[in-house]
Every structure is written in C-alpha cells, then in structure tokens.
Scaffold this motif. Structure first.
Motif, PDB file in Angstrom:
ATOM      1  N   TRP A 125      49.262  34.179  23.069  1.00 51.99           N
ATOM      2  CA  TRP A 125      49.237  32.752  23.401  1.00 51.99           C
ATOM      3  C   TRP A 125      48.174  32.500  24.459  1.00 51.99           C
ATOM      4  CZ3 TRP A 125      51.552  29.463  20.309  1.00 51.99           C
ATOM      5  CH2 TRP A 125      52.699  29.854  19.591  1.00 51.99           C
ATOM      6  N   PRO A 126      47.506  31.347  24.393  1.00 51.16           N
ATOM      7  CA  PRO A 126      46.470  31.032  25.390  1.00 51.16           C
ATOM      8  C   PRO A 126      46.988  31.171  26.824  1.00 51.16           C
ATOM      9  CG  PRO A 126      46.526  29.345  23.675  1.00 51.16           C
ATOM     10  CD  PRO A 126      47.658  30.285  23.383  1.00 51.16           C
ATOM     11  N   LYS A 150      39.809  41.940  19.009  1.00 49.42           N
ATOM     12  CA  LYS A 150      39.650  40.536  18.618  1.00 49.42           C
ATOM     13  C   LYS A 150      40.915  40.014  17.941  1.00 49.42           C
ATOM     14  CE  LYS A 150      36.240  37.497  16.485  1.00 49.42           C
ATOM     15  NZ  LYS A 150      37.145  36.777  15.578  1.00 49.42           N
ATOM     16  N   GLU A 151      41.365  40.761  16.938  1.00 52.34           N
ATOM     17  CA  GLU A 151      42.538  40.300  16.192  1.00 52.34           C
ATOM     18  C   GLU A 151      43.773  40.215  17.074  1.00 52.34           C
ATOM     19  OE1 GLU A 151      40.961  42.455  12.092  1.00 52.34           O
ATOM     20  OE2 GLU A 151      42.858  43.112  12.995  1.00 52.34           O
ATOM     21  N   GLU A 152      43.957  41.225  17.904  1.00 54.63           N
ATOM     22  CA  GLU A 152      45.208  41.270  18.670  1.00 54.63           C
ATOM     23  C   GLU A 152      45.198  40.324  19.865  1.00 54.63           C
ATOM     24  OE1 GLU A 152      48.045  42.734  17.751  1.00 54.63           O
ATOM     25  OE2 GLU A 152      47.056  43.320  15.878  1.00 54.63           O
ATOM     26  N   THR A 153      44.034  40.096  20.473  1.00 53.67           N
ATOM     27  CA  THR A 153      44.033  39.107  21.568  1.00 53.67           C
ATOM     28  C   THR A 153      44.152  37.686  20.991  1.00 53.67           C
ATOM     29  OG1 THR A 153      41.608  39.159  21.650  1.00 53.67           O
ATOM     30  CG2 THR A 153      42.779  40.493  23.265  1.00 53.67           C
ATOM     31  N   GLU A 154      43.671  37.488  19.762  1.00 58.53           N
ATOM     32  CA  GLU A 154      43.874  36.175  19.131  1.00 58.53           C
ATOM     33  C   GLU A 154      45.348  35.906  18.852  1.00 58.53           C
ATOM     34  OE1 GLU A 154      39.509  35.648  16.975  1.00 58.53           O
ATOM     35  OE2 GLU A 154      41.273  36.046  15.733  1.00 58.53           O
ATOM     36  N   LYS A 155      46.124  36.975  18.806  1.00 60.44           N
ATOM     37  CA  LYS A 155      47.568  36.796  18.591  1.00 60.44           C
ATOM     38  C   LYS A 155      48.339  36.617  19.899  1.00 60.44           C
ATOM     39  CE  LYS A 155      47.781  39.221  14.166  1.00 60.44           C
ATOM     40  NZ  LYS A 155      48.243  40.467  13.513  1.00 60.44           N
ATOM     41  N   LEU A 178      46.357  34.500  28.117  1.00 63.91           N
ATOM     42  CA  LEU A 178      44.927  34.825  28.268  1.00 63.91           C
ATOM     43  C   LEU A 178      44.322  34.252  29.554  1.00 63.91           C
ATOM     44  CD1 LEU A 178      43.825  34.032  24.595  1.00 63.91           C
ATOM     45  CD2 LEU A 178      44.085  36.303  25.577  1.00 63.91           C
ATOM     46  N   LYS A 193      51.805  34.721  16.447  1.00 61.23           N
ATOM     47  CA  LYS A 193      51.517  35.115  17.832  1.00 61.23           C
ATOM     48  C   LYS A 193      52.535  36.167  18.280  1.00 61.23           C
ATOM     49  CE  LYS A 193      48.272  31.981  18.783  1.00 61.23           C
ATOM     50  NZ  LYS A 193      46.870  32.371  18.994  1.00 61.23           N
ATOM     51  N   ARG A 214      35.683  36.873  28.222  1.00 58.03           N
ATOM     52  CA  ARG A 214      36.412  35.616  28.068  1.00 58.03           C
ATOM     53  C   ARG A 214      35.775  34.518  28.916  1.00 58.03           C
ATOM     54  NH1 ARG A 214      42.133  36.553  29.818  1.00 58.03           N
ATOM     55  NH2 ARG A 214      41.439  38.701  30.128  1.00 58.03           N
ATOM     56  N   ASN A 227      36.894  42.657  29.095  1.00 60.78           N
ATOM     57  CA  ASN A 227      37.526  41.602  28.317  1.00 60.78           C
ATOM     58  C   ASN A 227      37.644  40.318  29.130  1.00 60.78           C
ATOM     59  OD1 ASN A 227      40.356  40.372  27.069  1.00 60.78           O
ATOM     60  ND2 ASN A 227      39.025  41.337  25.550  1.00 60.78           N
TER      61      ASN A 227
END
Lengths: 493, 493
Positions: free
Chosen positions: A456-457, A449-454, A460, A383, A155, A151
């Motif tokens: 906050w940057p 995908k869905e959960e990492t998009e939730k 990440l 988020k 990224r 992951n």
C-alpha cells in the motif's frame, strides 16, 4: 544486463575463515562437550527498518549461497588455528574434513521484508549452524542495507534513473562491488563500478571527470575532444569553471559547431556542484531556447532521498541522478542490525524443543521455534496486507477466512475472506547441498518492482509509514507465551 | 602479532577492474586525443576530519601498494570492454599491454594527517594517473576512516584494551577484514575477525555467544562445560538471563566449585546488555567480595567513544571493551571524503605547470603544484607544531628560524627557532616499480603511538580540539594567489 563472464575468477577468494573467533572457540567446545551434534535451529532477522522506513529489500542471498557451497579449511588455516594452542586435534581434524550438512531457508532477494521475521533459517548440527553466523549476518546485513537505501533514493527520484556512483567512498572493495549489486537490486539503473558489470551483468557507465577538462587548454577544447571520441554518447560535465557562464555556453557551442553538423544529437549535461534547483532550471531554459529540449540534465552532488525530494519539490528540472557516498555507505544509517539467534534444538528423540532469548527489553525477545512465514495478499486490491509467522508445520487453508491479531494488543484483530498467500522462505540448502538457483540481478529487480507495487502507498512513505503487520499464528503466539512463563524467574529481592 | 602466512593466497583477487567506468572512457579519450601521455600530477587529500576531531590516522598504504603492483587486465576484461562497443582497439591493446610507470608518494600508515595536505601524490601519464583514482580513494578513504574512529574509541577507553567485534555488521567482506586491520592500527588490541589474524598477524580472539549458554540445559551447566574446555582462558558471558541474579552467581559458583579447585584462576566476565555503569559496579563489588578482585569485567554493547567516555565518567568499573558496529562502520560519520585532484601537468618542454581547481566554495579550492609536506616539531617539547606544504624543490634549513603564516589571515604568523622537521611523504613507486616496503601492523601501531604522543593534548580532544596548522610555504602561497588571479574570470552580468 548481459555480461556475466568471469564471475568465478573474481570470486576465487576462500572466505571460510571470515568468521568471528568465538564461533571457533565455541565449535571446539561443542565438540568436546558433545553438544556439537545437537540439531539446532537459528534464525537471522532484524528488529528495525533503517531511516524509519516502512520496509527493507532483501538482498545478498546469492553471495550467501556461494559462501555456504564453498566452505573449506585449507592446510594453512589448520596450521594457523593449531598455532593458537587452544584447539584440540579432534576439532582441527573435524575442520580439515569439514562438510556442510545443514538445511537452509531464505527469503529470495528482492522481496520486501519486515522486522522480526526470519530472513534466513539454518537447521543443522550446532557446531555448523553456529559457525556460519558471521557470514550470514555480514552478507545479508550489508546488501539488504544498501538495497533498502537505494530503493528509498529511487522512490524519491520518482521514476527518473538513478546511477550508483559511490565506489571511491565505499567501505572496502566489497563495499563497492556488492554495494553496487545491491544498489541496482534496490532500483538503480546502472553503476560506475566497472567490475560489477563483469561480475553481475549490471550495466556500468560513466563519462568524464573535472580532470578531463583541466587537462586540455580550455573547456571548449576539452568538450571538442570528447565529441571527437564519443559523438554518439555526448554527456558533458559543465561545472568545472562556471555552469551558466562557461560550461553550458561551451557545451552548446560544441553541440552547434561540431556535433550537430556531423549528424549527431547531444545526450546530456552533468552538473556536480552548486545550487541544483536554480542551475537546472536555468540550464533547461537555455537548452530549450538553443534548440536542445531533448538534451538531458544529470545531477550528481552528495545526493540522497531527502535532497532529491527537496529539489524536485522546488521544481528542479532533472532527468537523472548520480548518487555516491550517501548511497554506497547508507550514510544516514550505516548499520543494518540483523541478528542470528537460536530458536530451537532437537532433543535426543528428535523432538524440536523451542528456545527463546528473553530480555528486559521486550523488543529483544525472540520468536521461538522452527517457523515459516506467509505473506497474505488481498485478492481484490492485490496488495500485501500482513505477514503471518507460523510454526513450520502449520498450513493456511485459503478457502476459509483467516483471522490474525496483534501480538501485543491481542484484541486488535483482522479477518480476511478474499485473500491468497505466498510462503516467503524457500529452501536453499538441503543437508548441505544447494537446492536453489539464485535469479540474476535483472530478475531480482523484477521481484522488487512487482512486490513493492503490492505494498500500500502508506507503507511506501518516507515519513511515518503505516506499520505493516507481522503477526504470529495463534499456535506460535501461545507457544511463545508458554515459554515466557516457563523462563520467567521470580527473583527474591 | 606473528601469524602472517597465507597472505597472498587470500589476496589472489585481481582488482584491476575495480575502477569507475569514467576512468576508462576518459582513458580511451586521452589516448585518442594524445593528452594521454602528458605527465600529470594528482593529489589525494581530504577536507575535514570526521566527528569534528583534531586529526586522522593514515591507513591503507599497504593495500594500495598491493593494488598498484599487480595491475593487470585479463583477456576476459578486454573481451568485456570490447563488448561495450565504445573503446578503440588501440585502447584495448594499450590495456592488454598495460604497464604501470607512475611515481607515487604517500604518507606512511600510522601518521596523524590533517585536512588539505596530500596523503598520496601520483605523477605519470594522464591516462595512468587517472586510472588509479578509484582504488587510491577507496583504499585510503576506508582504512583511514576506520583507523581514525578506532583511535578515538581507544582514547576514550583511556588505556583499557579495546577489541574490534564488528565483522557481522561491516559493509561487505573487506569492510570486515581491512576494517579489522585499520581498527588495530588505530589502537585496538585485537579483533574477532579470524581471517585478519591470518592475513595481517593481528591477534584474533573470542569466547562465547549467548547461544552457547542456551544450548545447554542450564546456564550453570554451560559455564561448567566451558571451564572443562578452557580452564586457563575462562571468560564467561553473564547476561543471557539476568546478570546479577543468575549469570554472575553461576559464574562464581563455577569458579569456586570447579575452576579454582583445579588450580586455575578465572580471567573475566563479559556483559553484553543492560545498564553498564550499574551492572559493572555491582559485579565488581560482588567479585571482589567473592575473592575474585583479579577477574576482569569486559563490556560490549553498541559502544563508541561517546558511550565509553560517559560510562567511565559515571564510574563504571570496566577492564576492557568490545566494540562492534559503531567502530567497523564508523557509524557516527561513515564517509571519509578523500578526493583526488589534478594539481599539475608537464608541458612539452618538461616544465611543471601547476593546475588549480577553483570553486565558489573557498574550501574546495585545491592547492596547486607538485608539493611535499614538512612536519615541524618543537625541539624542547618534542611536539608537532604545524605542517608546512611546500613546492617539491623547496628545502627547509633548520639552522635558520622558520616563519610560517595562516593562508587566509596572513598577518597571523609564527616563528620557530628551535625545531626539527620531518618530510611526511615517502616515495612508494618509482617509474612503476615498488621502492618502499610497508611496515607490518605492529610497527604501524608504534608509529601511531609515537606520533600521537607528539601532538599537543589540545589537538587530541574530542570536542573543540585546537586547530592544527597546515600552512603553505611563501612560494606556494604566492603561486596559488597568482593562479587564482589568472583563473578568475570576470563575467558580465
């Protein structure tokens, strides 16, 4: 992602005996001492995200389910154990008729997970819950490690496809096979590991090695031979002799003289050595000028998230990456330190008595009791804002505001009004029977995908990510404090 | 080391399809282009010893033999490959009737090995010799990595037994299983990995976890219960609460009040956390004063060769070690960078045409040709003084002096008069038939012991070991120079 056929054929190994020997000596002892049937609760959790990252990607649950649903001691196993001369016949009989009766909960694969929250919880007779320790840790530690690393690498690639190439440097066959699975869960688009496509339906792909080129009389001849066989999938490896002076000119010559006249478009070139930024920029320019702006540049030389970030920042013109040894071994930090700890025991009346493992190192003090985890999401931003570990019988009423607090600096408090929650763990075994069907890899990828998009940057980030809060409910926090005080022993010096 | 029973049962997996996909695309292409039947020679070798060590310990040959002797594509495999829509029916037929016909040579397990010498050589039709690339690398890379790491750790322990404890943090099931095998080859006395004893006859052992102690009402009760079950194998884990104030006093109390009165002697205590030097010194003193100078102290907390060297230098009093994650993953350097390169091809008349892979990085230039390796031993000291790679048809006449020279600084020359030589590689497959029986693990351990004793102490060092010379015979050196000149391309700038 369609091909999953002989999965069972490939997994016919019986891994029941892949167990640390002390789980057997303890098992024998539990049975003798009649502690064995005490209903115990064990949590599997980890304490730190590898590579100073902000989160991990849960993986390995499907294999854990396969293991737990096929526990079986063979006659040979029993004979072997008898030959050790330390186990009672009563214990050997118990193993011969072994029946798994535990309840098991796990966080489904693909979810971001954080330190100190249970990833797996086992409830059952001590002798059984203890026995599965090694395989729970081995399975979840390995795949979570690789999914997390993948992951990170994906990224860094900022949307460019990343292929997993590492089988040859993996740590053992399963390191390659399940490593490929975990890498694709983490974000890789494909793997070079062929058997992984048969087993998990993840796409396997690959083109040529340098030896292909060397086996022909010239680089040009080798490219031409490739085009004859694979006109519609033409990716040429251009660094066998010299990328700019030999490989690329020969490739373009074959495109011009053979492939295009036959009505095909070339797909790409691959560069496996040298200065990536310089070579890819030059190759892009030459390809564009030669009328091949659609031909992709693939790069594959000892890459990881750091090198990928670097070369992209330098302006390398790359369409996709092949990543080998540094992904399949998680080279920068190759150990995922998951642990498996006793958190509660039922007394003779069936009351759950929480247990805590104390340590002079505060970070190593466990969270006691039979628990569950809520992930709290902000309704407006959608988020994830924190995880809250509660006692198993606590419910969150989302119609009311929720206040959480830092477990160390308890004056640090946050209050949520507009939020929703998700329970992270699902029950996967009920009294030893499987009650959960694992999604397939492409469904798990969607969860990632869905959960990492939730997230906050800030969570990440590679460097200095924001700390994502995993807090304890007030009840759990109080219980833990009480236990710490109970267990604290004032020694006379 | 006796128990090897259901080895075959455990290894019933068919790993034929554990292959990088490009070996299949190339195979299909070779067949179409009729390069496939060219007799090719491939070498597997590595370029650098991990952890800046002086040598590696060869391991994994037995598993390589098992793989090569059981290559078989199933109907399911063929169906799967057909579903990819890129392979010809001719190729699928070839796979369906696949018969391995290569000659294979390997350095037997347990021998010290050095960079740039072939560990495995394969001679056979290009299509076959290419196909086995991934598994040769995967098998030898993994086990050689772990055997080498274990050998370092055991050297640091200076004769004290080292137990392999790492299954739970291994990279996949085989990481644990074959890792345990390699660790014992490298020097470990035993493993916690139970299935490894069944499979390889290496001793498995273990006692208790902290959870054993926590499941009883008190530490004392838990120790007493252990003694009831294992009076003649009493090793107690003393760091659950506090080593010096609780664990050790409770252990001595149980020794005094229960074990000794029953006519047994305790075996040891284990410490799994805290300041090793301080705790072991204190424990030793207390045990000695309590009349237990024979009770051993076992230590097991995130150890590796560096920490073991440190604590022993600090004066820690330790009888044996348990080593986990840092051994089973070779954490400090978790990748063994073995490669597999084409070194020669036979032409239509059966002449062996050497091939070289050039590179701008001089270290990456391969040693061409079909070769063999002599290890040269000084007759008087009985020490290995250098390895000499020669063409396959060269013989060394030990009745005459032997002069060797540095392949870069060719004026650096050494001349041996009183020496003997051993050919390192043995033939393990002849035209696809196995012609070599792998020794068992305890026999391999003997090779490790004997052959590392023949290395000069300067080569055994952890830091800045002497460079052990791997030289080329004059014929091979000349051939390589000629090829470099032939292949050198002068590009106009």
């Amino acid at each position: 992602m369609e091909y999953i056929k002989n999965f069972n054929v490939r997994n016919q190994r019986n891994l029941t005996m892949l167990v640390d020997f002390y789980e057997l000596t303890m098992g024998n002892g539990y049975l003798e001492s009649s502690v064995g049937n005490k209903i115990s609760y064990f949590d599997m959790f980890f304490r730190r995200v590898p590579d100073h990252g902000g989160y991990c990607i849960m993986a390995g649950v499907q294999q854990l389910i396969e293991y737990l649903s096929s526990l079986k001691f063979t006659e040979d196993d029993i004979d072997y154990l008898r030959s050790k001369n330390i186990f009672s016949e009563k214990f050997l009989d118990y193993l011969k008729n072994f029946e798994f009766t535990c309840d098991v909960w796990a966080i489904p694969e693909g979810n971001p997970v954080f330190p100190n929250e249970p990833l797996v919880t086992v409830k059952g007779p001590a002798i059984q819950a203890q026995f599965v320790e090694t395989m729970i840790l081995l399975t979840i530690n390995h795949q979570t490690l690789i999914a997390t690393k993948a992951n990170r690498i994906c990224r860094a690639a900022e949307g460019r496809p990343v292929m997993e190439f590492g089988s040859r440097r993996a740590q053992g066959y399963d390191g390659a096979i399940y490593g490929a699975r975990a890498a694709v869960i983490g974000g890789c688009s494909a793997t070079a590991c062929t058997i992984a496509e048969e087993m998990f339906g993840i796409p396997a792909a690959g083109t040529m090695a340098h030896s292909w080129i060397q086996l022909f009389d010239s680089e040009y001849e080798s490219f031409k031979a490739w085009v004859d066989v694979y006109p519609d999938n033409c990716i040429l490896l251009v660094d066998t002799y010299n990328v700019l002076k030999s490989g690329l000119p020969n490739a373009i010559k074959v495109f011009d003289e053979v492939l295009v006249p036959r009505g095909y478009r070339p797909k790409g070139i691959r560069i496996d050595s040298g200065d990536i930024t310089y070579l890819t920029q030059k190759c892009r320019e030459i390809l564009d000028n030669a009328g091949y702006p659609d031909v992709e540049i693939i790069v594959s030389n000892s890459l990881d998230e750091y090198i990928i970030s670097d070369v992209l920042a330098q302006g390398a013109t790359i369409n996709s990456f092949g990543v080998g040894e540094r992904l399949i071994t998680a080279k920068s930090e190759p150990v995922f330190g998951g642990v498996y700890k006793l958190v509660a025991v039922e007394d003779d009346e069936g009351n759950i008595v929480p247990k805590i493992k104390i340590s002079e190192n505060e970070e190593k003090i466990t969270n006691p009791a039979f628990k569950k985890i809520y992930r709290i999401y902000d309704n407006i931003a959608n988020k994830a804002v924190a995880d809250l570990i509660t006692l198993n019988d606590e419910e969150i009423d989302v119609s009311k505001p929720l206040e959480i607090f830092d477990p160390v600096y308890t004056w640090k408090r946050r209050r949520f009004k507009n939020y929703y929650v998700k329970q992270l763990m699902v029950k996967i075994f009920d009294k030893g029977k499987q009650v959960y069907e694992s999604p397939n890899v492409s469904e798990i990828k969607k969860i990632v995908k869905e959960e990492t998009e939730k997230l906050w940057p800030e969570v990440l980030r590679f460097e200095n990510p924001h700390h994502y809060y995993v807090d304890l409910s007030e009840k759990l926090w109080n219980l833990k404090q009480d236990l710490l005080h109970d267990y604290s022993i004032v020694y006379e010096d």
